[in-house]
Design an enzyme around this catalytic site. Structure first.
Site, mmCIF file in Angstrom:
data_model
loop_
_atom_site.group_PDB
_atom_site.id
_atom_site.type_symbol
_atom_site.label_atom_id
_atom_site.label_comp_id
_atom_site.label_asym_id
_atom_site.label_seq_id
_atom_site.Cartn_x
_atom_site.Cartn_y
_atom_site.Cartn_z
ATOM 1 N N THR A 27 -19.861 -21.836 5.382
ATOM 2 C CA THR A 27 -20.482 -21.391 4.135
ATOM 3 C C THR A 27 -19.656 -20.302 3.449
ATOM 4 O O THR A 27 -19.468 -20.322 2.225
ATOM 5 C CB THR A 27 -21.896 -20.828 4.397
ATOM 6 O OG1 THR A 27 -22.758 -21.895 4.762
ATOM 7 C CG2 THR A 27 -22.475 -20.142 3.170
ATOM 8 N N ASP B 62 -22.004 -27.326 0.163
ATOM 9 C CA ASP B 62 -20.952 -26.433 0.684
ATOM 10 C C ASP B 62 -20.010 -27.111 1.677
ATOM 11 O O ASP B 62 -18.821 -26.834 1.698
ATOM 12 C CB ASP B 62 -21.533 -25.125 1.247
ATOM 13 C CG ASP B 62 -22.406 -25.308 2.478
ATOM 14 O OD1 ASP B 62 -22.930 -26.423 2.706
ATOM 15 O OD2 ASP B 62 -22.590 -24.313 3.227
ATOM 16 N N HIS B 63 -20.542 -28.014 2.493
ATOM 17 C CA HIS B 63 -19.711 -28.674 3.515
ATOM 18 C C HIS B 63 -20.512 -29.776 4.177
ATOM 19 O O HIS B 63 -21.684 -29.968 3.874
ATOM 20 C CB HIS B 63 -19.191 -27.677 4.556
ATOM 21 C CG HIS B 63 -20.282 -26.808 5.159
ATOM 22 N ND1 HIS B 63 -21.245 -27.308 6.014
ATOM 23 C CD2 HIS B 63 -20.570 -25.496 4.999
ATOM 24 C CE1 HIS B 63 -22.060 -26.324 6.370
ATOM 25 N NE2 HIS B 63 -21.690 -25.215 5.745
ATOM 26 N N HIS C 115 -29.758 -27.206 7.484
ATOM 27 C CA HIS C 115 -28.656 -26.673 8.300
ATOM 28 C C HIS C 115 -28.710 -27.289 9.690
ATOM 29 O O HIS C 115 -29.776 -27.519 10.235
ATOM 30 C CB HIS C 115 -28.789 -25.139 8.392
ATOM 31 C CG HIS C 115 -27.564 -24.457 8.928
ATOM 32 N ND1 HIS C 115 -27.201 -24.514 10.254
ATOM 33 C CD2 HIS C 115 -26.607 -23.727 8.311
ATOM 34 C CE1 HIS C 115 -26.079 -23.840 10.435
ATOM 35 N NE2 HIS C 115 -25.699 -23.351 9.256
HETATM 36 C C1 GP9 Z 1 -26.454 -18.428 6.805
HETATM 37 C C2 GP9 Z 1 -26.006 -19.645 6.116
HETATM 38 C C3 GP9 Z 1 -25.308 -20.608 7.055
HETATM 39 O O1 GP9 Z 1 -26.775 -17.339 6.022
HETATM 40 O O2 GP9 Z 1 -25.408 -19.424 4.909
HETATM 41 O O3 GP9 Z 1 -23.936 -20.553 7.098
HETATM 42 P P1 GP9 Z 1 -23.098 -21.715 7.805
HETATM 43 O O4 GP9 Z 1 -23.535 -21.782 9.253
HETATM 44 O O5 GP9 Z 1 -23.405 -23.002 7.095
HETATM 45 O O6 GP9 Z 1 -21.682 -21.304 7.660
HETATM 46 MN MN MN Z 2 -23.182 -23.802 5.152
#
Ligand code: GP9
Ligand code: MN
Length: 430
Positions: free
Chosen positions: A82, A257-258, A198
């Site tokens: 992220t 984001d990914h 997530h």
């Molecule tokens: C946590 C969220 C997750 O605040 O933004 O980040 P990631 O694990 O996807 O890098």
């Molecule tokens: Mn992320």
């Protein structure tokens, strides 16, 4: 020292592309919302599993006649996940070869990030995230980027059942964020970071409204459900957005984001996508994420330009009508029509409209045909090695900027190190 900057500025100046007069300034003076869709991949758009649409609201935004939507847009993250996406989207600088640039340099370096650039055009800025403010060193980094306000966990109600894993559940988070947005002085630049979709995608059962897929892989099957939850949350937010009147003068950008599903899940991906084969080439193609620029009144289209997160900031500044000829950014304006369309991955892989490099091997992007090195003619050999060099060059120059804090030497109007002590991110920061 300052001379380290010479090859960087040479590279940047050689890669500047002109703006597109058709889009330049179309969002001038508008409020901006950057909507971070956690782990949201492009394949979800229009995807059906056993006849069921998974993300109807985001699909509709993607196809909206007022959206410019990109279908060859890639995530380019590395270990910083992220945080790498945030760094690229708002600074047009790559994450690092290892670790997270936000963690290592976010609280130290000089940056020239979107909130800071826009502050010179009368914008106020705010970022919303329903998780701990210290995660990825956000609380320090956002000051360096010039964010006026950062609303994190303590700005959200946290009753029993409201929180899951990384933060406040998206539906509750967005409902609480909406009135904050309404209170912001305009014009504003803001970012909303969702978290519910997530890994490991094992969301609370009572929040899930569709059945899981049945590949038998827990991660993959849960992903469909939490992506659906995120989509519902976006749908609710958009209803509010239109009824609040904000839609009259606000542009919203959605991006994934990914990946959510890593290449450790190839057999389940084959089942899910109903494909016989899913190899290294396919996994690179699978790194597409949506980029949707939605603004009522905007003349939309599906844009097939190849690009990635690094290219977003110049694209945004084009739409906002802000001069971008004296900034240090590694990306290229995707609306220009003149961008190079070489999408560099953090590990040296790349995608262009013609070629894909995956795990050191070359393929044709259009059909995934492997190019065996004995079949390469002299021209092709040269083309491929030039591409490989272009990718390593831009990555290493970007690393140099971050690791040696070179923006502090960059002379451009209005760029000076943000005074972090100016900001304190407290409960009612707005
Ligand atoms: C946590 C969220 C997750 O605040 O933004 O980040 P990631 O694990 O996807 O890098
Ligand atoms: Mn992320």
């Amino acid at each position: 020292n300052a001379s380290d900057l010479t090859s960087v500025t040479q590279y940047i100046d050689q890669h500047r592309v002109p703006v597109n007069p058709q889009y330049f300034g179309k969002a001038k003076g508008k409020n901006v919302i950057i909507f971070h869709l956690e782990s949201f991949q492009q394949f979800l758009i229009d995807f059906k599993y056993e006849g069921k649409v998974i993300t109807p609201n985001i699909n509709a935004l993607f196809h909206n006649p007022n959206s410019i939507s990109f279908d060859n847009f890639f995530n380019q993250i590395g270990e910083g996940k992220t945080s790498d996406a945030e760094m690229m989207m708002e600074n047009s600088l790559f994450g690092l070869p290892a670790g997270s640039a936000m963690l290592q340099y976010g609280g130290e370096n000089t940056f020239n990030a979107a909130p800071d650039i826009l502050s010179n055009h009368n914008y106020k800025s705010a970022v919303f995230h329903g998780g701990a403010g210290s995660f990825w060193n956000r609380d320090a980094t956002y000051k360096s980027w010039g964010y006026d306000a950062f609303m994190s966990l303590h700005s959200y109600p946290n009753k029993k059942g409201y929180y899951h894993e990384y933060g406040i559940k998206d539906k509750i988070f967005l409902k609480t964020t909406a009135p904050y947005l309404e209170q912001l002085p305009q014009p504003f630049y803001s970012k909303i970071i969702t978290v519910s979709n997530h890994y490991a995608f094992d969301f609370d059962k009572e929040d899930l409204t569709i059945d899981k897929s049945d590949t038998g892989d827990k991660t993959v099957d849960g992903y469909i459900q939490t992506a659906h939850y995120l989509d519902e949350a976006v749908g609710e937010f958009m209803n509010w957005f239109h009824s609040s009147g904000l839609s009259k003068n606000t542009m919203i950008v959605f991006y994934g984001d990914h990946f959510g599903i890593s290449d450790n899940h190839k057999p389940a991906i084959r089942k899910l996508l109903d494909r016989k084969h899913f190899g290294e080439f396919d996994d690179v193609q699978f790194q597409r994420v949506p980029l949707i620029v939605y603004m009522p009144g905007l003349k939309g289209k599906i844009d097939h330009t190849y690009g990635g997160e690094i290219d977003f900031l110049p694209t945004l500044l084009d739409l906002m009508g802000i001069d971008n000829t004296k900034t240090l950014q590694f990306g290229q304006d995707l609306l220009s029509g003149k961008s190079n369309q070489v999408v560099a991955m953090r590990n040296g892989n790349f995608v262009t409209p013609k070629y894909t490099k995956a795990k050191g091997k070359y393929y044709l992007t259009k059909n995934g045909k492997h190019i065996a090195s004995e079949d390469e003619d002299a021209n092709e050999k040269e083309e491929l090695s030039n591409l490989t060099n272009a990718v390593t060059t831009q990555l290493s120059l970007s690393d140099r900027v971050i690791q040696r804090d070179l923006l502090r030497f960059y002379k451009t109007p209005n760029l000076k190190k943000v005074d972090r002590s100016k900001y304190s991110y407290t409960k009612n920061a707005t």
